[in-house]
Design an enzyme around this catalytic site. Structure first.
Site, PDB file in Angstrom:
ATOM      1  N   ALA A 182     -14.968  11.659  -9.698  1.00 34.55           N
ATOM      2  CA  ALA A 182     -14.531  12.824  -8.500  1.00 34.55           C
ATOM      3  C   ALA A 182     -13.665  13.953  -9.642  1.00 34.55           C
ATOM      4  CB  ALA A 182     -13.649  11.945  -7.051  1.00 34.55           C
ATOM      5  N   ARG A 207       0.447  -1.112  -0.134  1.00 34.93           N
ATOM      6  CA  ARG A 207      -0.158  -0.035  -0.487  1.00 34.93           C
ATOM      7  C   ARG A 207       0.665   1.320   0.041  1.00 34.93           C
ATOM      8  NH1 ARG A 207      -2.523  -3.933  -0.250  1.00 34.93           N
ATOM      9  NH2 ARG A 207      -2.535  -2.731  -2.613  1.00 34.93           N
ATOM     10  N   ASN A 245     -20.248  11.596  -5.648  1.00 35.27           N
ATOM     11  CA  ASN A 245     -19.585   9.898  -5.144  1.00 35.27           C
ATOM     12  C   ASN A 245     -19.671   9.476  -6.662  1.00 35.27           C
ATOM     13  OD1 ASN A 245     -18.695   7.904  -3.829  1.00 35.27           O
ATOM     14  ND2 ASN A 245     -20.358   6.773  -4.133  1.00 35.27           N
ATOM     15  N   ASP A 258      -4.212   7.213   1.996  1.00 38.93           N
ATOM     16  CA  ASP A 258      -2.574   7.890   1.437  1.00 38.93           C
ATOM     17  C   ASP A 258      -2.202   9.433   2.149  1.00 38.93           C
ATOM     18  OD1 ASP A 258      -4.892   7.847  -0.897  1.00 38.93           O
ATOM     19  OD2 ASP A 258      -4.821   9.826  -0.006  1.00 38.93           O
ATOM     20  N   HIS A 276      -8.451   7.048  10.007  1.00 38.54           N
ATOM     21  CA  HIS A 276      -7.501   5.856   9.986  1.00 38.54           C
ATOM     22  C   HIS A 276      -6.265   5.597  10.502  1.00 38.54           C
ATOM     23  CE1 HIS A 276     -11.987   4.730   8.093  1.00 38.54           C
ATOM     24  NE2 HIS A 276     -11.715   4.373   9.298  1.00 38.54           N
ATOM     25  N   CYS A 285      11.972  -0.374  17.717  1.00 43.09           N
ATOM     26  CA  CYS A 285      10.875   1.188  17.969  1.00 43.09           C
ATOM     27  C   CYS A 285      12.021   2.040  18.211  1.00 43.09           C
ATOM     28  CB  CYS A 285      10.642   1.114  19.207  1.00 43.09           C
ATOM     29  SG  CYS A 285       9.394   2.837  19.650  1.00 43.09           S
TER      30      CYS A 285
HETATM   31  P1  NAD Z   1     -17.293  -2.018  11.265  1.00 40.05           P
HETATM   32  O1  NAD Z   1     -18.472  -2.708  12.687  1.00 40.05           O
HETATM   33  O2  NAD Z   1     -17.703  -0.165  11.271  1.00 40.05           O
HETATM   34  O3  NAD Z   1     -17.508  -1.796   9.370  1.00 40.05           O
HETATM   35  C1  NAD Z   1     -17.047  -3.312   8.911  1.00 40.05           C
HETATM   36  C2  NAD Z   1     -17.382  -2.597   7.650  1.00 40.05           C
HETATM   37  O4  NAD Z   1     -16.097  -3.226   6.884  1.00 40.05           O
HETATM   38  C3  NAD Z   1     -18.627  -3.776   7.312  1.00 40.05           C
HETATM   39  O5  NAD Z   1     -19.614  -2.842   6.884  1.00 40.05           O
HETATM   40  C4  NAD Z   1     -18.298  -4.095   5.558  1.00 40.05           C
HETATM   41  O6  NAD Z   1     -18.693  -3.171   4.927  1.00 40.05           O
HETATM   42  C5  NAD Z   1     -16.447  -4.349   5.449  1.00 40.05           C
HETATM   43  N1  NAD Z   1     -16.352  -5.485   6.353  1.00 40.05           N
HETATM   44  C6  NAD Z   1     -16.528  -6.115   7.599  1.00 40.05           C
HETATM   45  N2  NAD Z   1     -15.309  -7.149   7.037  1.00 40.05           N
HETATM   46  C7  NAD Z   1     -15.237  -7.458   5.774  1.00 40.05           C
HETATM   47  C8  NAD Z   1     -14.592  -8.165   5.314  1.00 40.05           C
HETATM   48  N3  NAD Z   1     -14.214  -9.823   5.845  1.00 40.05           N
HETATM   49  N4  NAD Z   1     -14.768  -8.620   3.217  1.00 40.05           N
HETATM   50  C9  NAD Z   1     -14.925  -6.682   3.229  1.00 40.05           C
HETATM   51  N5  NAD Z   1     -15.376  -6.182   4.001  1.00 40.05           N
HETATM   52  C10 NAD Z   1     -15.553  -6.283   5.367  1.00 40.05           C
HETATM   53  O7  NAD Z   1     -15.946  -1.838  11.360  1.00 40.05           O
HETATM   54  P2  NAD Z   1     -15.250  -1.953  13.072  1.00 40.05           P
HETATM   55  O8  NAD Z   1     -14.819  -2.905  13.367  1.00 40.05           O
HETATM   56  O9  NAD Z   1     -16.683  -1.787  13.963  1.00 40.05           O
HETATM   57  O10 NAD Z   1     -14.684  -1.253  12.537  1.00 40.05           O
HETATM   58  C11 NAD Z   1     -14.788   0.023  12.877  1.00 40.05           C
HETATM   59  C12 NAD Z   1     -14.102   0.736  13.167  1.00 40.05           C
HETATM   60  O11 NAD Z   1     -12.327   0.430  12.713  1.00 40.05           O
HETATM   61  C13 NAD Z   1     -13.649   2.928  12.897  1.00 40.05           C
HETATM   62  O12 NAD Z   1     -12.839   2.643  13.913  1.00 40.05           O
HETATM   63  C14 NAD Z   1     -13.053   2.985  11.562  1.00 40.05           C
HETATM   64  O13 NAD Z   1     -12.173   3.729  11.511  1.00 40.05           O
HETATM   65  C15 NAD Z   1     -11.651   1.589  11.792  1.00 40.05           C
HETATM   66  N6  NAD Z   1     -11.325   0.921  10.917  1.00 40.05           N
HETATM   67  C16 NAD Z   1     -10.268   1.216  10.119  1.00 40.05           C
HETATM   68  C17 NAD Z   1      -9.863   0.618   9.150  1.00 40.05           C
HETATM   69  C18 NAD Z   1      -8.642   0.643   7.984  1.00 40.05           C
HETATM   70  O14 NAD Z   1      -7.926  -0.113   7.890  1.00 40.05           O
HETATM   71  N7  NAD Z   1      -7.864   2.000   8.382  1.00 40.05           N
HETATM   72  C19 NAD Z   1     -10.452  -0.595   8.060  1.00 40.05           C
HETATM   73  C20 NAD Z   1     -11.803  -0.101   8.598  1.00 40.05           C
HETATM   74  C21 NAD Z   1     -12.411  -0.042   9.687  1.00 40.05           C
HETATM   75  N1  APR Z   2     -15.194   8.945  -8.366  1.00 41.96           N
HETATM   76  C1  APR Z   2     -15.675   9.475  -7.150  1.00 41.96           C
HETATM   77  N2  APR Z   2     -16.446   8.022  -6.241  1.00 41.96           N
HETATM   78  C2  APR Z   2     -15.902   6.857  -6.721  1.00 41.96           C
HETATM   79  C3  APR Z   2     -14.687   6.434  -8.071  1.00 41.96           C
HETATM   80  C4  APR Z   2     -14.209   8.047  -8.238  1.00 41.96           C
HETATM   81  N3  APR Z   2     -13.382   7.551  -9.747  1.00 41.96           N
HETATM   82  N4  APR Z   2     -14.328   5.225  -7.559  1.00 41.96           N
HETATM   83  C5  APR Z   2     -14.861   4.556  -6.454  1.00 41.96           C
HETATM   84  N5  APR Z   2     -16.114   5.516  -6.526  1.00 41.96           N
HETATM   85  C6  APR Z   2     -16.958   5.423  -4.495  1.00 41.96           C
HETATM   86  C7  APR Z   2     -17.575   3.864  -5.173  1.00 41.96           C
HETATM   87  O1  APR Z   2     -18.651   4.180  -5.483  1.00 41.96           O
HETATM   88  C8  APR Z   2     -17.183   3.797  -3.718  1.00 41.96           C
HETATM   89  O2  APR Z   2     -19.133   4.230  -2.826  1.00 41.96           O
HETATM   90  O3  APR Z   2     -16.107   5.267  -3.479  1.00 41.96           O
HETATM   91  C9  APR Z   2     -16.280   3.942  -2.962  1.00 41.96           C
HETATM   92  C10 APR Z   2     -15.145   3.474  -2.213  1.00 41.96           C
HETATM   93  O4  APR Z   2     -16.076   2.848  -1.736  1.00 41.96           O
HETATM   94  P1  APR Z   2     -15.046   1.784  -0.727  1.00 41.96           P
HETATM   95  O5  APR Z   2     -14.224   1.114  -1.429  1.00 41.96           O
HETATM   96  O6  APR Z   2     -15.969   0.806   0.448  1.00 41.96           O
HETATM   97  O7  APR Z   2     -13.685   2.793   0.207  1.00 41.96           O
HETATM   98  P2  APR Z   2     -14.448   3.707   1.446  1.00 41.96           P
HETATM   99  O8  APR Z   2     -15.515   4.442   1.579  1.00 41.96           O
HETATM  100  O9  APR Z   2     -12.915   4.708   1.465  1.00 41.96           O
HETATM  101  O10 APR Z   2     -14.488   2.864   2.994  1.00 41.96           O
HETATM  102  C11 APR Z   2     -14.014   3.519   3.800  1.00 41.96           C
HETATM  103  O11 APR Z   2     -13.256   1.217   4.803  1.00 41.96           O
HETATM  104  O12 APR Z   2     -11.705  -0.938   4.905  1.00 41.96           O
HETATM  105  C12 APR Z   2     -12.084   0.434   5.092  1.00 41.96           C
HETATM  106  O13 APR Z   2     -10.149   1.622   6.187  1.00 41.96           O
HETATM  107  C13 APR Z   2     -10.909   1.474   4.537  1.00 41.96           C
HETATM  108  O14 APR Z   2     -10.580   3.784   4.868  1.00 41.96           O
HETATM  109  C14 APR Z   2     -11.716   2.585   4.264  1.00 41.96           C
HETATM  110  C15 APR Z   2     -12.778   2.391   4.620  1.00 41.96           C
END
Ligand code: NAD
Ligand code: APR
Length: 230
Positions: free
Chosen positions: A216, A56, A198, A91, A106, A133
């Site tokens: 976007a 990443r 979006n 990023d 995040h 560390c």
């Molecule tokens: P959540 O329940 O809020 O969200 C989980 C979401 O992740 C679900 O809605 C689903 O869309 C997706 N998800 C869960 N398991 C999945 C899988 N196996 N494959 C694909 N998608 C999957 O999650 P949570 O445990 O309550 O976490 C929320 C907390 O974690 C928040 O504080 C958030 O900021 C943090 N977080 C950080 C990251 C990261 O990668 N930086 C990712 C997600 C959440």
């Molecule tokens: N322009 C605008 N929107 C876009 C584009 C684009 N070119 N391409 C994709 N999208 C939209 C998709 O329609 C989708 O709704 O961006 C969204 C991406 O959604 P996710 O893949 O779920 O990403 P995000 O919402 O950032 O996920 C939230 O989940 O796993 C965690 O930490 C991870 O921060 C992330 C969080």
């Protein structure tokens, strides 16, 4: 006084070549989230998690900010002190496009954290589990990323600026992860206008006063142009 709070998600970086999570081919369709984005996964196999975030980090370093990132930086320059970006992205494309008021709820793939003492520092491009560390020397370094089940960064500040804003905009996020997915409802309860920009309707599209859909790189510059009066 922050007037516009902008939440961004993976979608704003999609046209910079950084994969989203839940679109077709998204990261969570190719990796098991529970293995690489949870504390339990890191405890089980830290080398796998570092390998995932090393990739990443490389992708993010090679990516170029797109017109959407540039438009938000333009907006901040035009409205000094009035624009705050809250990004779920790890990023640094907002910063490299020129935005200054950015909170990474995040975490950031470009930073490392000590799992023993909590110290954070700029991450090397390639991290290994037993990297010491710099503060306590413990071989316990992790990416400075907020994983599922962990609490995001900046939450108190975020709630404060969100409820006092004039406008809340969500860009490129599916509205599927909390607490970010609830920001629109919290903003609406505080009487803040809400706008979704979006590619397609998000899971929370019906909570927004207005929604515009498209890439976007097209709809964000158009919205900023309109806001700044052409
Ligand atoms: P959540 O329940 O809020 O969200 C989980 C979401 O992740 C679900 O809605 C689903 O869309 C997706 N998800 C869960 N398991 C999945 C899988 N196996 N494959 C694909 N998608 C999957 O999650 P949570 O445990 O309550 O976490 C929320 C907390 O974690 C928040 O504080 C958030 O900021 C943090 N977080 C950080 C990251 C990261 O990668 N930086 C990712 C997600 C959440
Ligand atoms: N322009 C605008 N929107 C876009 C584009 C684009 N070119 N391409 C994709 N999208 C939209 C998709 O329609 C989708 O709704 O961006 C969204 C991406 O959604 P996710 O893949 O779920 O990403 P995000 O919402 O950032 O996920 C939230 O989940 O796993 C965690 O930490 C991870 O921060 C992330 C969080």
């Amino acid at each position: 006084m922050t007037k516009i709070v902008i939440l961004t998600g993976a979608g704003i970086s999609a046209e910079s070549g950084l994969g989203t999570f839940r679109d077709v081919g998204g990261l969570w369709t190719r990796y098991d989230l529970s293995e690489v984005a949870t504390p339990e996964g890191f405890a089980r196999d830290p080398a796998l998690v570092h390998e995932f975030y090393n990739a990443r980090r490389k992708n993010a370093a090679e990516a170029i900010p797109n017109a959407a990132h540039a438009a938000l930086a333009r907006l901040e320059r035009a409205m000094p002190g009035a624009v705050r970006i809250v990004t779920q992205n790890i990023d640094d494309l907002h910063e490299r496009a020129g935005s200054r008021a950015v909170w990474h709820m995040h975490g950031q793939v470009g930073r490392a954290r000590c799992a023993a003492c909590g110290e954070t520092w700029a991450a090397p491009m390639v991290m290994r589990p037993d990297d010491p560390c710099p503060a306590c020397r413990a071989p316990a370094t992790r990416p400075d990323i907020v994983w599922f089940g962990e609490f995001p960064y900046h939450m108190d500040e975020i709630w404060e600026v969100l409820r006092a804003a004039d406008l809340f905009v969500a860009i490129g996020t599916s509205g599927s992860v909390y607490p970010a997915a609830a920001f629109v409802q919290d903003a609406a309860r505080a009487g803040v206008r809400t706008l979704e920009l979006n590619l397609e309707p998000s899971e929370t599209v019906n909570d927004f006063d207005e929604a515009r859909h498209g890439p976007a790189s097209e709809i964000v510059p158009a919205w900023v142009e309109e806001l700044l009066g052409g």
